[in-house]
Design a protein around this motif. Structure first.
Motif: not given
Length: 283
Positions: A80-84
């Motif tokens: 997963t990409g960086p958390a919002r």
């Protein structure tokens, strides 16, 4: 990294109940496939999906009296990409909450961690919680808070996370709770970790050190465990007859490996201690 996660629940409803489940991976998790079913005898229930601001997916349905089988399986493909992040994070996740009473541990935190900041502070808090709390399955209660855990010195993953969160908030570091699937966890169950907000990003803090942080799969995010329960219900009593959770990493396909080379073991990563100062994002 490909991971497979599963959850099986067998419920017994004493009457009609409003059921809210938090079992599926968060919206931002990249999936190759996913199956979620709710069945009672031959009847299949279709839930309503509700997604919150952090990507937590809730599934709500009205359950009728009798048994209900819940089955979930997902294949996670990649990271997963960086958390919002948002401006609200520095407000909401600094406030005291039900299980993370940062106001009640304020004096202790300010005295114990005086002069520390950033990654050094996060490492010190994590090390303190690891050393002061003993992992004791079956002895802590669902109503235990960070204050309770600090007094008893015992708990499970949710209790470790609550103490870390409360102490970090008392030191003006936004911190939140994440429920997740944890490949390699022993004993296997749903897992809980804290996340600390530093330099515009969220980093995983797991004082239990029971699983590899890099392989965790996010389910839900919130202020504390009250926001991330795998099941909540209203109306009739609901019995949990069976719960089985599993998660594992699928080894990458590679050529013949040297059996004497530890790095050739696809699961060796899970047994390598991670450094407190190495900040890892939940993927």
């Amino acid at each position: 990294m490909q991971r497979i996660v599963t959850a099986e629940l067998d419920l017994d409803l004493a009457g009609t109940a409003d059921l809210i489940f938090s079992l599926t991976t968060a919206r931002q998790v990249p999936l190759a496939s996913e199956i979620l079913t709710f069945t009672r005898d031959d009847l299949v229930h279709t839930p309503t999906e509700i997604i919150d601001q952090d990507g937590t997916r809730l599934h709500r349905l009205t359950g009728e009296p009798g048994p209900l089988r819940v089955r979930y399986e997902a294949i996670v493909e990649g990271q997963t990409g960086p958390a919002r992040t948002s401006e609200l994070d520095s407000i909401i996740y600094l406030r005291p909450s039900r299980y993370c009473q940062s106001d009640e541990v304020f004096s202790q935190a300010r005295h114990q961690f005086a002069g520390l900041a950033g990654a050094e502070l996060i490492a010190a808090v994590t090390r303190f919680v690891e050393q002061s709390v003993t992992y004791t399955p079956g002895l802590s209660l669902g109503t235990d808070s960070a204050v309770t855990t600090l007094m008893t010195g015992q708990g499970v993953c949710r209790d470790y996370a609550h103490v870390v969160i409360a102490l970090l908030r008392a030191m003006d570091v936004p911190a939140r709770y994440a429920a997740c699937y944890a490949p390699g966890l022993t004993p296997m169950d749903f897992h809980a970790v804290a996340e600390a907000y530093l330099d515009g990003a969220w980093y995983v803090i797991d004082a239990t050190r029971l699983a590899d942080r890099r392989s965790l799969v996010r389910i839900a995010t919130g202020r504390d465990a009250a926001d991330c329960a795998f099941l909540s219900f209203h109306g009739a009593q609901v019995g949990l007859d069976r719960l089985h959770v599993d998660a594992w990493v699928v080894p990458d396909v590679a050529g013949p490996a040297n059996a004497d080379d530890p790095s050739a073991d696809p699961f060796a990563q899970a047994s390598v201690p991670d450094d407190y100062l190495e900040l890892v994002q939940l993927g």
